[in-house]
Every structure is written in C-alpha cells, then in structure tokens.
Design an enzyme around this catalytic site. Structure first.
Site, PDB file in Angstrom:
ATOM      1  N   ARG A 158      39.103  66.553  52.463  1.00 38.58           N
ATOM      2  CA  ARG A 158      38.798  65.203  51.863  1.00 38.58           C
ATOM      3  C   ARG A 158      37.206  65.308  51.091  1.00 38.58           C
ATOM      4  O   ARG A 158      36.386  65.438  51.717  1.00 38.58           O
ATOM      5  CB  ARG A 158      38.813  64.080  52.567  1.00 38.58           C
ATOM      6  CG  ARG A 158      40.022  63.300  52.715  1.00 38.58           C
ATOM      7  CD  ARG A 158      40.129  62.312  53.480  1.00 38.58           C
ATOM      8  NE  ARG A 158      39.297  61.162  53.296  1.00 38.58           N
ATOM      9  CZ  ARG A 158      39.275  59.779  53.809  1.00 38.58           C
ATOM     10  NH1 ARG A 158      40.175  59.772  54.698  1.00 38.58           N
ATOM     11  NH2 ARG A 158      38.413  58.837  53.445  1.00 38.58           N
TER      12      ARG A 158
ATOM     13  N   ARG B 213      36.097  66.461  59.936  1.00 41.66           N
ATOM     14  CA  ARG B 213      37.355  65.999  59.101  1.00 41.66           C
ATOM     15  C   ARG B 213      37.444  66.507  57.769  1.00 41.66           C
ATOM     16  O   ARG B 213      38.426  67.028  57.326  1.00 41.66           O
ATOM     17  CB  ARG B 213      37.376  64.705  59.128  1.00 41.66           C
ATOM     18  CG  ARG B 213      38.634  64.021  58.465  1.00 41.66           C
ATOM     19  CD  ARG B 213      39.064  62.738  58.724  1.00 41.66           C
ATOM     20  NE  ARG B 213      38.144  61.928  58.045  1.00 41.66           N
ATOM     21  CZ  ARG B 213      38.363  60.461  57.924  1.00 41.66           C
ATOM     22  NH1 ARG B 213      38.992  59.763  58.802  1.00 41.66           N
ATOM     23  NH2 ARG B 213      37.730  59.610  57.080  1.00 41.66           N
TER      24      ARG B 213
ATOM     25  N   LYS C 222      40.385  54.925  63.043  1.00 42.62           N
ATOM     26  CA  LYS C 222      41.350  53.954  62.580  1.00 42.62           C
ATOM     27  C   LYS C 222      42.645  54.469  62.265  1.00 42.62           C
ATOM     28  O   LYS C 222      43.825  54.224  62.608  1.00 42.62           O
ATOM     29  CB  LYS C 222      41.005  52.797  61.390  1.00 42.62           C
ATOM     30  CG  LYS C 222      39.722  52.236  61.433  1.00 42.62           C
ATOM     31  CD  LYS C 222      39.262  51.366  60.504  1.00 42.62           C
ATOM     32  CE  LYS C 222      39.061  52.247  59.177  1.00 42.62           C
ATOM     33  NZ  LYS C 222      37.852  52.895  59.163  1.00 42.62           N
TER      34      LYS C 222
ATOM     35  N   ARG D 264      38.474  44.978  53.166  1.00 44.32           N
ATOM     36  CA  ARG D 264      37.119  45.530  53.402  1.00 44.32           C
ATOM     37  C   ARG D 264      36.103  44.451  52.850  1.00 44.32           C
ATOM     38  O   ARG D 264      34.897  44.900  52.590  1.00 44.32           O
ATOM     39  CB  ARG D 264      36.954  46.737  52.783  1.00 44.32           C
ATOM     40  CG  ARG D 264      37.188  48.144  53.331  1.00 44.32           C
ATOM     41  CD  ARG D 264      37.268  49.116  52.449  1.00 44.32           C
ATOM     42  NE  ARG D 264      36.907  50.627  53.084  1.00 44.32           N
ATOM     43  CZ  ARG D 264      37.562  51.372  53.305  1.00 44.32           C
ATOM     44  NH1 ARG D 264      38.860  51.288  53.439  1.00 44.32           N
ATOM     45  NH2 ARG D 264      37.065  52.597  53.928  1.00 44.32           N
TER      46      ARG D 264
ATOM     47  N   ARG E 294      29.138  55.373  52.070  1.00 41.32           N
ATOM     48  CA  ARG E 294      30.076  54.645  52.608  1.00 41.32           C
ATOM     49  C   ARG E 294      29.692  53.857  53.761  1.00 41.32           C
ATOM     50  O   ARG E 294      30.260  52.560  53.913  1.00 41.32           O
ATOM     51  CB  ARG E 294      31.268  55.697  53.040  1.00 41.32           C
ATOM     52  CG  ARG E 294      32.072  56.270  51.886  1.00 41.32           C
ATOM     53  CD  ARG E 294      32.726  57.416  52.244  1.00 41.32           C
ATOM     54  NE  ARG E 294      33.876  57.347  53.021  1.00 41.32           N
ATOM     55  CZ  ARG E 294      34.377  58.346  53.738  1.00 41.32           C
ATOM     56  NH1 ARG E 294      33.777  59.588  53.549  1.00 41.32           N
ATOM     57  NH2 ARG E 294      35.434  58.303  54.751  1.00 41.32           N
TER      58      ARG E 294
HETATM   59  P1  AMP Z   1      39.690  55.332  53.826  1.00 43.72           P
HETATM   60  O1  AMP Z   1      40.614  56.363  53.888  1.00 43.72           O
HETATM   61  O2  AMP Z   1      39.952  53.947  54.434  1.00 43.72           O
HETATM   62  O3  AMP Z   1      38.213  55.645  54.405  1.00 43.72           O
HETATM   63  O4  AMP Z   1      39.298  54.884  52.239  1.00 43.72           O
HETATM   64  C1  AMP Z   1      38.869  55.970  51.458  1.00 43.72           C
HETATM   65  C2  AMP Z   1      38.102  55.384  50.353  1.00 43.72           C
HETATM   66  O5  AMP Z   1      39.346  54.707  49.269  1.00 43.72           O
HETATM   67  C3  AMP Z   1      37.120  54.315  50.364  1.00 43.72           C
HETATM   68  O6  AMP Z   1      35.851  54.880  50.584  1.00 43.72           O
HETATM   69  C4  AMP Z   1      37.210  53.614  48.992  1.00 43.72           C
HETATM   70  O7  AMP Z   1      36.527  54.286  47.971  1.00 43.72           O
HETATM   71  C5  AMP Z   1      38.466  53.569  48.803  1.00 43.72           C
HETATM   72  N1  AMP Z   1      39.318  52.242  49.810  1.00 43.72           N
HETATM   73  C6  AMP Z   1      40.126  52.310  50.700  1.00 43.72           C
HETATM   74  N2  AMP Z   1      40.472  51.187  51.083  1.00 43.72           N
HETATM   75  C7  AMP Z   1      39.774  50.294  50.237  1.00 43.72           C
HETATM   76  C8  AMP Z   1      39.908  48.947  50.233  1.00 43.72           C
HETATM   77  N3  AMP Z   1      40.562  47.991  51.007  1.00 43.72           N
HETATM   78  N4  AMP Z   1      39.037  48.201  49.140  1.00 43.72           N
HETATM   79  C9  AMP Z   1      38.258  49.027  48.310  1.00 43.72           C
HETATM   80  N5  AMP Z   1      38.514  50.393  48.338  1.00 43.72           N
HETATM   81  C10 AMP Z   1      38.994  51.066  49.345  1.00 43.72           C
END
Ligand code: AMP
Length: 191
Positions: free
Chosen positions: A134, A128, A14, A89, A146
């Site tokens: 990360r 990654r 994404k 989400r 996740r």
């Molecule tokens: P991502 O970079 O989108 O994979 O997000 C990394 C982490 O940030 C996720 O595993 C969640 O802990 C938090 N996070 C990101 N976007 C959301 C969201 N829309 N709702 C809740 N937690 C989020």
C-alpha cells in the site's frame, strides 16, 4: 442486531479485528478503504478519482463514501449486523449513517475506539507498507497527513457517539488476541 462502528486512527488494527469479528459473529464488514481499493484495482472512474485523495492521505468526498455505504447496507439489510471499519470519518458521514440505518429501523449499537499511540501506529503502518505494498503506508509524509486528518476531522466523532451514550474505548496496544477478547466482551452483551 449488532451494528458496530470500529473506530480508531490508521494502523490501530480495525481491519485485523474486523476480520476476526465477522467470522465469530457472522456480521457484514463494511470497510470504505477496502471498497475504494477494490474500485481502484478494477480501474473504475470512481477508483481513479478516489486514488488522487488516497495517495495524499486526504479524505475522499463525503458523498462518494456515503453512496458506497448506502448500497452495501441496502444489499445486506437482513443480515445479523454490520461492522463499519474506517467509516464514518467526518461528522457528515456519522449523521448520514444514522439516517441510512433508520430507513430500516436500525441504529448503531456501539462505537468502539481502539486506542494506540502515534509512535506505535507509525511503526505498524510502515511495516504493513512493506508487506501489503500500500503506497499510502510507505510514505512517512502521507502517514503524517493521515494522522493530521484523523485528529482534525475523525477524532471529534467520539463526542458524537458519547452524546448518544454509545462510545466505548479500549486499549489497542495489546496483542491481536488480547484486543479481540476485549472487543468480544463488549460485543457479547449487545442484543
Ligand atoms: P483506510 O483503509 O480506512 O485506512 O482508508 C484508506 C484511505 O481511503 C483513506 O486515507 C482515505 O483516503 C480513503 N477513505 C477510506 N474511508 C474513507 C471515508 N470514510 N471517508 C473518506 N475517505 C476515506
């Protein structure tokens, strides 16, 4: 206006595809993960609190992320469109997003889901984790959590958008450029 939800599990591509799409179509990228990581890097109270959830692979509370997205939409309401990456989400986030856009007589044009199998996702995330540092990409336990959270809370949003006639799925197992071409074919025909 092109308002796209770029959907998919962690590691589906994404973020990578969003970067290419915002350049081509001059859209505003709203990635809640990126915003939360920036808050954490800046050492804000929000960032510290969010990190407790991120470390475990849990979702940050809805009201926190909805508030962040609301600010971003307000700041960019006159843009040529948005790419929502990693948001919504949960069902509550999807309902809230529709309301936030309605305020400006806007709506989601399409929800495009990148489909990638879990073995490939795990490989991509661990890779990654090595290059980005990360922490949530380096622990297999966090990665598994996740996926569990994605399958339970996020995947059902496909139905939410199917009911609105906005869902579209594409194969995310191809190369970055091939997936990008497929995305562009869908996005080109949005007014
Ligand atoms: P991502 O970079 O989108 O994979 O997000 C990394 C982490 O940030 C996720 O595993 C969640 O802990 C938090 N996070 C990101 N976007 C959301 C969201 N829309 N709702 C809740 N937690 C989020």
């Amino acid at each position: 206006m092109k308002n796209i939800v770029l959907f998919g599990p962690p590691g589906a591509g994404k973020g990578t595809q969003s970067e290419k799409l915002i350049e081509k179509y001059k859209l505003i990228h709203i990635s809640t993960g990126d915003i939360l990581r920036a808050e954490r890097a800046a050492g804000t109270v929000l960032g510290k609190k969010a990190n407790e959830f991120i470390e475990k692979g849990e979702l940050v509370p809805d009201e926190v992320v909805i508030g962040m997205v609301s600010n971003k939409i307000d700041e960019n309401k006159n843009s040529s469109g948005f790419i929502f990456d990693g948001f919504p989400r949960t069902n509550a986030q999807a309902v809230a997003l529709d309301k936030l856009l309605q305020k400006f007589s806007l709506s989601i044009s399409k929800m495009i889901a990148l489909e990638v199998d879990e073995d490939e996702l795990t490989k991509r995330l661990l890779l990654r984790g090595k290059s980005s540092g990360r922490a949530d990409d380096q622990s297999e336990e966090t990665i598994r959590n996740r996926f569990r959270v994605y399958n339970n809370e996020t995947f059902p949003l496909i139905d939410f958008y199917k009911k609105q006639g906005k869902y579209c799925g594409i194969n995310g197992m191809y190369t970055i450029d091939e997936v990008f071409d497929d995305l562009c074919k869908i996005i080109e025909v949005i007014n």
